[in-house]
Write an enzyme that holds these catalytic residues in place. Sequence first.
Site, PDB file in Angstrom:
ATOM      1  N   CYS A 280       0.669  -1.226  -0.026  1.00  0.00           N
ATOM      2  CA  CYS A 280      -0.055  -0.200   0.008  1.00  0.00           C
ATOM      3  C   CYS A 280       0.990   1.281   0.029  1.00  0.00           C
ATOM      4  O   CYS A 280       1.500   1.619  -0.827  1.00  0.00           O
ATOM      5  CB  CYS A 280      -0.893  -0.095   1.240  1.00  0.00           C
ATOM      6  SG  CYS A 280      -2.379   1.009   0.869  1.00  0.00           S
ATOM      7  N   HIS A 365      -3.880  -5.093   0.002  1.00  0.00           N
ATOM      8  CA  HIS A 365      -3.695  -5.623   1.511  1.00  0.00           C
ATOM      9  C   HIS A 365      -3.596  -7.178   1.357  1.00  0.00           C
ATOM     10  O   HIS A 365      -4.817  -7.734   1.436  1.00  0.00           O
ATOM     11  CB  HIS A 365      -4.603  -4.979   2.356  1.00  0.00           C
ATOM     12  CG  HIS A 365      -4.453  -3.704   2.663  1.00  0.00           C
ATOM     13  ND1 HIS A 365      -3.629  -3.189   3.707  1.00  0.00           N
ATOM     14  CD2 HIS A 365      -4.280  -2.398   2.160  1.00  0.00           C
ATOM     15  CE1 HIS A 365      -3.516  -1.729   4.143  1.00  0.00           C
ATOM     16  NE2 HIS A 365      -3.992  -1.496   2.946  1.00  0.00           N
ATOM     17  N   GLU A 367      -3.188  -9.162   3.838  1.00  0.00           N
ATOM     18  CA  GLU A 367      -3.315  -9.811   4.998  1.00  0.00           C
ATOM     19  C   GLU A 367      -4.804  -9.926   5.148  1.00  0.00           C
ATOM     20  O   GLU A 367      -5.070 -10.737   6.132  1.00  0.00           O
ATOM     21  CB  GLU A 367      -2.885  -8.822   6.220  1.00  0.00           C
ATOM     22  CG  GLU A 367      -3.622  -7.446   6.411  1.00  0.00           C
ATOM     23  CD  GLU A 367      -3.600  -6.416   5.512  1.00  0.00           C
ATOM     24  OE1 GLU A 367      -4.272  -5.601   5.510  1.00  0.00           O
ATOM     25  OE2 GLU A 367      -2.624  -6.659   4.552  1.00  0.00           O
TER      26      GLU A 367
END
Length: 390
Positions: A280, A365, A367
């Site tokens: 990001c 992202h 995660e």
Amino acid sequence: MTDRDLPHTRNADFTGVLVLSDGSVFKGKGLGREGEAIGEVCYNTAMTGYQEILTDPSYAGQIITFTFPHIGNVGVNPEDMESDKAVARGLILREAISAPSSWRSKGSLADWADRQGLVGISGVDTRRLTRYIRLNGAPNGVVAYRRDGQFDLPALHEKARSWPGLEGMELARDVSTKAPYEWTETLWQLGKGYGRQDDPHVHVVAIDYGIKRNILRNLAAAGARVTVVPADMDYKAIMALKPDGVFLSNGPGDPAATGVYALPVISDLIKNDVPVFGICLGHQLLGLAMGGQTVKMHQGHRGANHPVKDMESGRVSITSMNHGFTVDRAGLEKDQVTVTQISLFDGSVCALRTTNGRIFSVQQHPEGSPGPQDSYPLFQDFVRRLATAA
């Protein structure tokens, strides 16, 4: 309907208002902390993960419109916090928050928002507001909550109009850690909660521009000993920690503003061929260090269903995104860096990799908190490369 011509308004039927910089007014019921909050009004299309979204440091300076109507229905709990506290400035909902219905719930979103200092409003036509943002771009705005329903709309409009906006704004230092610390917590498992990494294979220094906890958990779960350091730590201090690799985190604000102090560090990492992984804001900063530019997007990408295409394999991953700036590929040093992934929504740059493969970054992202886990293997790939090189 808007109330831009009304100098003041008082109505027992509504206790919250959203006033945009062009004078548009959206009425509803106030929630959370009584008061007002100024920021950029954006929207997120994710159907789950509202607590993770509100505590994501990347949302500093922003008021979040949730397009999914049922927000708060599973309550809140300490395990779903992505930082120590709520970082977004406010929230905008379609439906009123219902009583939580989840075995994991430790309380209601409304009470939690009050404790966290979040100003919010429900009962808003979020479809109309989302269409407005898609057409006009993300506006500045003020969300206000008063139990007596009395608002000075011209004053709120002036505050929204005069707020400078995120372009040119440096926010990473505000949300970054002030001192280095070690991270050992790993991913959550049903019936077990979060685990612990006691046998790491490599050492990763994570530069905290606004890092999310689940990113740290993924790094630890992949086999890394993780040391988190402040956003403005210099190159020599980072290398004194003897990292096998360096991670550049997500974060808020304008990457060009953060780059004033971050780019010299990243440039030294590149020059000395230190393995680097960026996500990001970290991806955007890497793009700047590689000769590219970053530009403010019209509305940004925020949601959990963004398709990203790998240019080499043709594989499409569904990803979670949260960004209002993007890397402009014009100016990238093509002999040193390759664009490896693009967004299938608008063709924007979603991943970069140096020619030797030791430095890479992604806009999304991986995660998956909230969102899909298609990109989870990126953490394992990074740690595996470090272990092989060690």
